[in-house]
Design an enzyme around this catalytic site. Structure first.
Site, mmCIF file in Angstrom:
data_model
loop_
_atom_site.group_PDB
_atom_site.id
_atom_site.type_symbol
_atom_site.label_atom_id
_atom_site.label_comp_id
_atom_site.label_asym_id
_atom_site.label_seq_id
_atom_site.Cartn_x
_atom_site.Cartn_y
_atom_site.Cartn_z
ATOM 1 C CB CYS A 1 -2.948 3.051 -3.738
ATOM 2 S SG CYS A 1 -4.133 4.397 -3.858
ATOM 3 C CG HIS B 1 -2.019 -0.979 1.196
ATOM 4 N ND1 HIS B 1 -3.027 -0.931 0.265
ATOM 5 C CD2 HIS B 1 -2.279 -2.058 1.976
ATOM 6 C CE1 HIS B 1 -3.878 -1.928 0.471
ATOM 7 N NE2 HIS B 1 -3.440 -2.636 1.504
#
Length: 369
Positions: A325, A275
């Protein structure tokens, strides 16, 4: 952090880096839980470890510490006798609230036309091209450089010019390609990758995150990891895969790799699957999360392998692949779905979004690595 506070920090960065006395701040930052001890240790090791580098990293990481980060930071400045900086930030923050236009991002600036007084920009108009003149798309490309590198004489590139290597050409199979030794004479235009093995490749694959981090499981990441491992082994890299590392362990793994002797190798690769979040830096924006929810900036990762941190990689290509992301949107994974025709015959699997809200630009049929 609010966008207004983030823009304010960026506008004040030069003065903060110049005047901030970081050595007096560590205890205050810990007591207010603005940073953890591990985060502070990472900040202290930023760059060359000097005060300016630490101050620069502190200001950068402050943007990722939540909505109350700036007020808490101002309080820390007041408690450590740095009232001048605290007053400067506080007054600037209040002025920004009264006049939001003062801290607008650069993307909202109105372009200004420079020219003689009274000269105004004309309205755009459609220009019809003369059919007798060549269209832009038909212009002959011009290559600046030695004659041997002109487009008509370009040859396929391979990693090891002296040894024929299989070149993947998609579904059509593979064939062997040789590049003339003459191309090696232009060392200033291309890296020479002819060592075997070519270099180290470190893959960090974070899939399972601590519940306290608020980050979900990255389902499907192991599939990408396996394909990347196979591809870089095929390219003659020595691949090491490390899974589910905390922020501190990610730094440890990277620094351990930087301490190795790369003198006999030609290249180095880092792949991080995790992430991510937004983080403002001087050169490389963004950060990736460890499984404990602690972020590691891309700039810090890259700087671990700079000339001072890893001298044996000096002058050699260092490649960093980040799959994460960038913040501001959720990362939706794709899941394979097998299809059956009317007769019940199993057909090839297609890749479909895990939710209907998937905005991922990935193709439905993942290309082979």
């Amino acid at each position: 952090m609010d966008e207004a506070d983030r823009q304010l920090l960026r506008r004040c960065r030069v003065r903060l880096v110049s005047e901030l006395q970081v050595a007096e701040l560590w205890d205050a930052l810990l007591s207010r839980e603005l940073f953890t001890r591990d985060m502070i240790e990472d900040i202290q090791q930023a760059g060359s470890g000097c005060r300016r580098d630490q101050a620069r990293q502190l200001v950068t990481d402050l943007e990722t510490r939540g909505r109350q980060a700036l007020p808490l930071f101002i309080s820390c400045l007041e408690d450590t006798g740095q009232g001048t900086l605290a007053s400067f930030l506080q007054s600037s923050r209040q002025a920004a609230k009264q006049d939001p236009e003062a801290v607008k991002p650069l993307g909202h600036l109105v372009p200004v036309v420079l020219g003689p007084m009274g000269l105004t920009a004309k309205k755009q108009r459609v220009v019809k091209l003369d059919p007798s003149q060549p269209a832009l798309g038909n212009l002959t490309p011009v290559v600046l450089g030695p004659e041997e590198l002109w487009p008509a004489r370009l040859k396929p590139e391979v990693l090891r010019p002296e040894t024929p290597r299989p070149v993947d050409i998609g579904s059509g199979g593979a064939h062997d390609v040789c590049v003339p030794g003459k191309a090696r004479g232009h060392a200033d235009m291309a890296y020479t990758l002819d060592s075997d093995p070519c270099g180290h490749c470190l893959i960090i694959n974070n899939v399972n995150f601590c519940p306290s981090s608020g980050l979900g499981t990255r389902t499907g990441s192991s599939v990408d990891c396996d394909k990347l491992e196979r591809r870089f082994r095929w390219l003659h890299f020595m691949v090491e895969v490390k899974s589910d590392l905390t922020g501190k362990k990610m730094i440890t793994a990277l620094m351990e790799m930087a301490r190795r002797d790369h003198r006999a190798l030609d290249c180095f690769v880092v792949v991080i699957l995790s992430h991510g979040c937004q983080a403002s830096h001087l050169q490389f924006p963004g950060a990736v999360y460890g499984t404990d929810g602690c972020s590691v900036s891309i700039e810090k990762i890259v700087n671990i392998f700079n000339g001072s941190g890893c001298p044996s990689l000096g002058g050699k290509p260092k490649l960093f692949f980040i799959q994460a992301c960038g913040g501001g949107c959720s990362e939706t994974m794709l899941q394979p779905r097998s299809l059956e025709d009317a007769g019940g015959t199993r057909k090839r699997a297609e890749w479909v979004p895990a939710t209907d809200a998937c905005l991922s630009p990935l193709p439905l049929s993942p290309p082979p690595l």
